[in-house]
Design an enzyme around this catalytic site. Structure first.
Site, PDB file in Angstrom:
ATOM      1  CE1 TYR A 117      -2.222  -4.813   9.329  1.00 36.28           C
ATOM      2  CE2 TYR A 117      -2.321  -2.599   8.460  1.00 36.28           C
ATOM      3  CZ  TYR A 117      -2.594  -3.943   8.329  1.00 36.28           C
ATOM      4  OH  TYR A 117      -3.211  -4.416   7.207  1.00 36.28           O
TER       5      TYR A 117
ATOM      6  CG  HIS B 246      -2.540  -1.050  14.515  1.00 35.15           C
ATOM      7  ND1 HIS B 246      -3.163  -2.282  14.487  1.00 35.15           N
ATOM      8  CD2 HIS B 246      -1.426  -1.226  15.264  1.00 35.15           C
ATOM      9  CE1 HIS B 246      -2.453  -3.153  15.188  1.00 35.15           C
ATOM     10  NE2 HIS B 246      -1.391  -2.532  15.660  1.00 35.15           N
TER      11      HIS B 246
ATOM     12  CG  HIS C 246      -1.950  -1.086   1.205  1.00 30.02           C
ATOM     13  ND1 HIS C 246      -3.193  -0.981   0.647  1.00 30.02           N
ATOM     14  CD2 HIS C 246      -1.878  -2.346   1.702  1.00 30.02           C
ATOM     15  CE1 HIS C 246      -3.850  -2.120   0.812  1.00 30.02           C
ATOM     16  NE2 HIS C 246      -3.076  -2.972   1.438  1.00 30.02           N
TER      17      HIS C 246
ATOM     18  CG  ASN D 242      -7.982  -4.329   0.921  1.00 32.50           C
ATOM     19  OD1 ASN D 242      -7.262  -3.346   1.083  1.00 32.50           O
ATOM     20  ND2 ASN D 242      -7.547  -5.565   1.056  1.00 32.50           N
TER      21      ASN D 242
HETATM   22 FE1  HDD Z   1      -2.567  -4.857   5.513  1.00 38.08          FE
HETATM   23  C1  HDD Z   1      -1.091  -1.829   5.201  1.00 38.08           C
HETATM   24  C2  HDD Z   1      -5.517  -3.575   4.273  1.00 38.08           C
HETATM   25  C3  HDD Z   1      -3.996  -7.988   5.604  1.00 38.08           C
HETATM   26  C4  HDD Z   1       0.214  -6.075   6.965  1.00 38.08           C
HETATM   27  N1  HDD Z   1      -3.182  -3.061   4.853  1.00 38.08           N
HETATM   28  C5  HDD Z   1      -2.414  -1.930   4.801  1.00 38.08           C
HETATM   29  C6  HDD Z   1      -3.190  -0.850   4.284  1.00 38.08           C
HETATM   30  C7  HDD Z   1      -4.433  -1.354   4.018  1.00 38.08           C
HETATM   31  C8  HDD Z   1      -4.426  -2.741   4.387  1.00 38.08           C
HETATM   32  C9  HDD Z   1      -5.603  -0.592   3.437  1.00 38.08           C
HETATM   33  C10 HDD Z   1      -2.697   0.568   4.039  1.00 38.08           C
HETATM   34  C11 HDD Z   1      -2.932   1.436   5.229  1.00 38.08           C
HETATM   35  C12 HDD Z   1      -2.567   2.863   4.895  1.00 38.08           C
HETATM   36  O1  HDD Z   1      -3.264   3.485   4.079  1.00 38.08           O
HETATM   37  O2  HDD Z   1      -1.581   3.339   5.447  1.00 38.08           O
HETATM   38  N2  HDD Z   1      -4.361  -5.642   4.979  1.00 38.08           N
HETATM   39  C13 HDD Z   1      -5.467  -4.930   4.588  1.00 38.08           C
HETATM   40  C14 HDD Z   1      -6.611  -5.804   4.541  1.00 38.08           C
HETATM   41  C15 HDD Z   1      -6.182  -7.043   4.897  1.00 38.08           C
HETATM   42  C16 HDD Z   1      -4.767  -6.946   5.189  1.00 38.08           C
HETATM   43  C17 HDD Z   1      -8.011  -5.371   4.167  1.00 38.08           C
HETATM   44  C18 HDD Z   1      -6.959  -8.320   5.036  1.00 38.08           C
HETATM   45  C19 HDD Z   1      -8.206  -8.380   5.314  1.00 38.08           C
HETATM   46  N3  HDD Z   1      -1.994  -6.705   6.122  1.00 38.08           N
HETATM   47  C20 HDD Z   1      -2.727  -7.861   6.108  1.00 38.08           C
HETATM   48  C21 HDD Z   1      -1.992  -8.918   6.743  1.00 38.08           C
HETATM   49  C22 HDD Z   1      -0.794  -8.381   7.147  1.00 38.08           C
HETATM   50  C23 HDD Z   1      -0.817  -6.989   6.740  1.00 38.08           C
HETATM   51  C24 HDD Z   1      -2.482 -10.338   6.914  1.00 38.08           C
HETATM   52  C25 HDD Z   1       0.372  -9.013   7.876  1.00 38.08           C
HETATM   53  C26 HDD Z   1       0.293 -10.043   8.628  1.00 38.08           C
HETATM   54  N4  HDD Z   1      -0.725  -4.100   5.929  1.00 38.08           N
HETATM   55  C27 HDD Z   1       0.240  -4.776   6.579  1.00 38.08           C
HETATM   56  C28 HDD Z   1       1.440  -3.910   6.909  1.00 38.08           C
HETATM   57  C29 HDD Z   1       1.003  -2.522   6.351  1.00 38.08           C
HETATM   58  C30 HDD Z   1      -0.352  -2.822   5.759  1.00 38.08           C
HETATM   59  C31 HDD Z   1       2.742  -4.437   6.468  1.00 38.08           C
HETATM   60  C32 HDD Z   1       1.968  -1.816   5.419  1.00 38.08           C
HETATM   61  C33 HDD Z   1       1.979  -0.385   5.818  1.00 38.08           C
HETATM   62  C34 HDD Z   1       1.253  -0.346   7.060  1.00 38.08           C
HETATM   63  O3  HDD Z   1       0.827  -1.598   7.389  1.00 38.08           O
HETATM   64  O4  HDD Z   1       1.047   0.641   7.739  1.00 38.08           O
HETATM   65  O5  HDD Z   1       1.646  -3.876   8.274  1.00 38.08           O
END
Ligand code: HDD
Length: 716
Positions: free
Chosen positions: A365, A342, A78, A151
């Site tokens: 997160y 988060h 993202h 999402n």
């Molecule tokens: Fe995630 C970012 C949505 C599963 C780990 N995720 C992130 C963002 C969105 C989502 C919209 C961007 C937030 C922003 O605008 O800053 N993610 C989802 C959805 C998931 C999902 C809808 C499943 C239903 N994500 C998911 C899993 C993991 C992560 C299973 C790890 C185990 N996601 C992350 C992250 C991020 C992230 C690596 C990257 C940047 C951040 O968190 O802030 O931690």
């Protein structure tokens, strides 16, 4: 009521403080970061005017050092995002289901900051990649920040967070050559998918037009997981969250998406920015599907399985409030880049479930923000700061902003009278939902998670013929880019489980056979892959179709914020420009006058007409509909501009409405005109003649005239 007004203005005031906006006013001097006024910002300090630079130049050193450190690690997923401020207001009290303060009072506006994103591409990648879109909302509630991090697709690729790094490694550019950027059409992604039958449902969505939205303002949003609402009595209700855009849900065509990526990689970001800048504020209704606890096991899928949705045919979506985005950020880095979402940021009245994907997210997160934002004080960055007061004994760390006074930073303490105190439940203290858990520790998946195809089939069957065709084309494109035939075949085997028709049509486009099931599971599968673990236990889907899964099933009509191109040249008739412009703008559409170059032109009546953009610097793909006003001289001039003719051919290919006062001139120079059935022009989205604004408005309201795709003869 008076009290409420006061509260609202207090909230706004707090938000302003939170912004910490600093205007560099006209009368301020340029200074160093230490506040020393700078007298020369053009020349570094040297030994003589041709001499070496001197190390003592603290002005130069400070400026360059700051510059050298201006980037922070981009989000691992993202990374590419666009955001806006706004507010949320509930329609009626949700007290029966939740005690969350921001869901109680319809007169209260809760400030929000909403960030949309693509998943796979880097920070500078194109907006129009075929990809899932992130839809994150931070609610600054009086009881603390609540983040709904969802999402634009209601399900996820995987069931367990432990597979997330694998999924992302597979979809990101391949590690040996960092190709391709922001695209899933490559070997590693489809190799992973071919071995993960649980991804099939979301893959169907990702191959649909949902993954190439017309606008961030025209996307649905979903919380994805099943969460829990908890009321004052401590009673829990399962909930799925939905965002429904008031402008409808629309996509572009794949050909268009690829061309927009070249013409305007910032297309979505610009569109969101301009709409808000013009006062056309995007709005979404928040919807909930509410499921009583006693119904937890009544569905033929598991509510804790994030690869499943709750069909709206079974549990309707109740609209409970509205979000309006009405202010662009002042500074991209400070706000859009530094905002930290988060799924674990919840408030009393909202709680988690045991969805194993959600549980893993709760760890990830915070961990990622520590790295990305540099330490444990990221909650003090203005955009992340709650409006609710923060008191605790956490101290120190990199970039600490707060200067905590006093002697004590522990609890219990007597030296400060025990402060800060724990809050009782009735005082708003958070208490976790007391779910009963009595189980063995295991590394296993529940049997109830093992049907990977029924809902993928439901999704495909629920699409219109046009949408199904787009899905088939998308699979054919993506798999066509895969260089390993075993991978293509394994995916076709999985598609065959979803729909034989789908698999056969994609296979025909690829020139590959659909493998029989046995071959599919054994062909090229790694030795440690346990097919039994993923053997689909296809249960009877309880529904044949769910219309809510299709973007096109709903009528459309609202043309607000649609971008309409007027193709003009010297000699255009003024009235035919102004009347149509007025009619469209009355409905909220945005008119852009295009011309041979970006100066003014003279109309047939001798008036001057301002050109918004020259054909040279724009492209048909960034507009929704096209109008050619009358004027023989103008038509003659336009007929001599190849780009103007190309504009219309391409617009026709992309099924967009076209209106022209006359056919003699530009229209009959186009490739499509001579092949048209002139009796059914309106059904084909072509509006011909004078005073046809209401017909044109109706046509724009239909978004696209998809029947044209069946002909597929436009070389544009
Ligand atoms: Fe995630 C970012 C949505 C599963 C780990 N995720 C992130 C963002 C969105 C989502 C919209 C961007 C937030 C922003 O605008 O800053 N993610 C989802 C959805 C998931 C999902 C809808 C499943 C239903 N994500 C998911 C899993 C993991 C992560 C299973 C790890 C185990 N996601 C992350 C992250 C991020 C992230 C690596 C990257 C940047 C951040 O968190 O802030 O931690």
């Amino acid at each position: 009521m008076k009290n409420e007004k006061k509260k609202n203005s207090e909230v706004n005031k707090k938000l302003q403080d939170l912004d910490r906006n600093r205007e560099d006013a006209q009368d301020q001097y340029l200074t160093t970061n230490q506040g020393v006024r700078i007298n020369d910002n053009q020349n570094s300090l040297k030994a003589g005017d041709r001499g070496a630079s001197l190390l003592e130049d603290f002005i130069l050193r400070e400026k360059i050092t700051h510059f050298d450190h201006e980037r922070i690690p981009e989000r691992i997923v993202h990374a590419r995002g666009s955001a806006a401020h706004g507010y949320f207001q509930v329609y009626e009290s949700m007290e029966k289901f939740t005690k969350a303060g921001f869901l109680q009072d319809p007169t209260r506006k809760t400030p929000v900051f909403t960030r949309f994103s693509t998943v796979a591409g880097f920070k500078g990648s194109t907006d129009l990649a075929r990809d899932v879109r992130g839809f994150s909302v931070k609610f600054y509630t009086d009881e603390g920040n609540y983040d709904l991090v969802g999402n634009n697709i209601p399900v996820f690729f995987i069931q367990d967070a432990i597979k997330f790094p694998d999924l992302i490694h597979a979809v990101k550019p391949e590690p040996h050559n960092e190709i391709p950027q922001a695209a899933s059409a490559h070997d590693t992604f489809w190799d992973f998918v071919s071995l993960m039958p649980e991804s099939m449902h979301m893959i169907m969505w990702a191959m649909s037009d949902r993954a190439i939205p017309r606008s961030l303002r025209m996307m649905e949003g979903f919380g994805v997981h099943t969460f829990r609402l908890v009321n004052k009595e401590g009673q829990g209700t399962f909930v799925k969250f939905h965002w429904k855009p008031l402008l409808g849900t629309h996509g572009v065509t794949w050909d268009e998406a690829q061309k927009i990526s070249g013409n305007d990689p910032d297309f979505h970001r610009r569109d969101l920015w301009n709409a808000i800048d013009n006062g056309q504020f995007p709005e979404w209704e928040l919807g909930v599907q509410l499921i009583p606890e006693e119904d937890e096991h009544k569905f033929d899928f598991d509510l804790l399985d994030a690869t499943k949705l709750v069909p709206e045919e079974l549990v309707p979506v109740k609209k409970i409030g509205k979000m309006v985005l009405n202010r662009n950020p002042n500074n991209f880095f400070a706000e859009t880049e530094q905002v930290a979402f988060h799924p674990g940021h919840i408030v009393p009245g909202i709680d988690f479930t045991n969805d194993p994907l959600l549980q893993g997210r709760l760890f990830s997160y915070t961990d990622t923000q520590l790295k990305r934002l540099g330490g444990p004080n990221f909650h003090e960055i203005p955009i992340n700061r709650p409006i609710a007061p923060v008191h605790n004994n956490q101290r120190d760390g990199h970039m600490r902003q707060e200067i905590n006074k006093g002697q004590t930073s522990y609890q219990p303490n007597s030296l400060r009278g025990g402060c800060p105190f724990q809050a009782k439940i009735e005082e708003g203290g958070f208490d976790s939902y007391p779910e009963k858990i009595d189980a063995k520790k295991v590394r296993e998946r529940s049997e109830s998670f093992k049907d990977h195809f029924s809902q993928a089939t439901l999704f495909f069957k629920s699409q219109t013929d046009v949408e199904q065709r787009h899905i088939i084309d998308a699979f054919s494109f993506e798999l066509g880019k895969v260089g390993v035939s075993e991978v293509q075949e394994r995916v076709l085997g999985l598609l065959n489980e979803v729909s034989g028709d789908l698999a056969n049509k994609v296979a025909a486009n690829l020139g590959v056979n659909v493998p029989r099931r046995k071959e599919q599971l054994n062909h090229g599968v790694p030795a440690d892959f346990d097919p039994k673990r993923y053997e689909p236990s296809k249960s009877n889907p309880s529904l044949e179709k769910d219309p809510a899964l299709s973007m096109m099933h709903k009528g459309f009509g609202n043309i607000a914020t649609r971008k309409i191109a007027f193709l003009c040249a010297e000699g255009v008739e003024d009235a035919s420009v102004q009347e149509m412009k007025k009619a469209l703008e009355n409905k909220g559409a945005m008119v852009k006058i295009l011309g041979p170059n970006s100066t003014e032109i003279k109309t047939a009546e001798g008036k001057s007409l301002k050109i918004d953009e020259a054909f040279r610097t724009t492209a048909s793909v960034v507009f929704d509909a096209f109008y050619i006003p009358s004027g023989n001289k103008a038509h003659k001039a336009l007929s001599n501009i190849p780009k103007a003719i190309h504009f219309l051919n391409e617009a026709y290919k992309h099924c967009k409405p076209i209106a022209s006062v006359q056919d003699k001139g530009l229209l009959d120079q186009t490739y499509f005109w001579k092949n048209l059935d002139k009796k059914n022009l309106i059904e084909d989205g072509i509006i011909l003649g004078k005073d046809k604004s209401s017909e044109f408005i109706k046509a724009i309201g239909k978004h696209r005239f998809w029947k044209r795709e069946e002909k597929d003869y436009i070389p544009a």
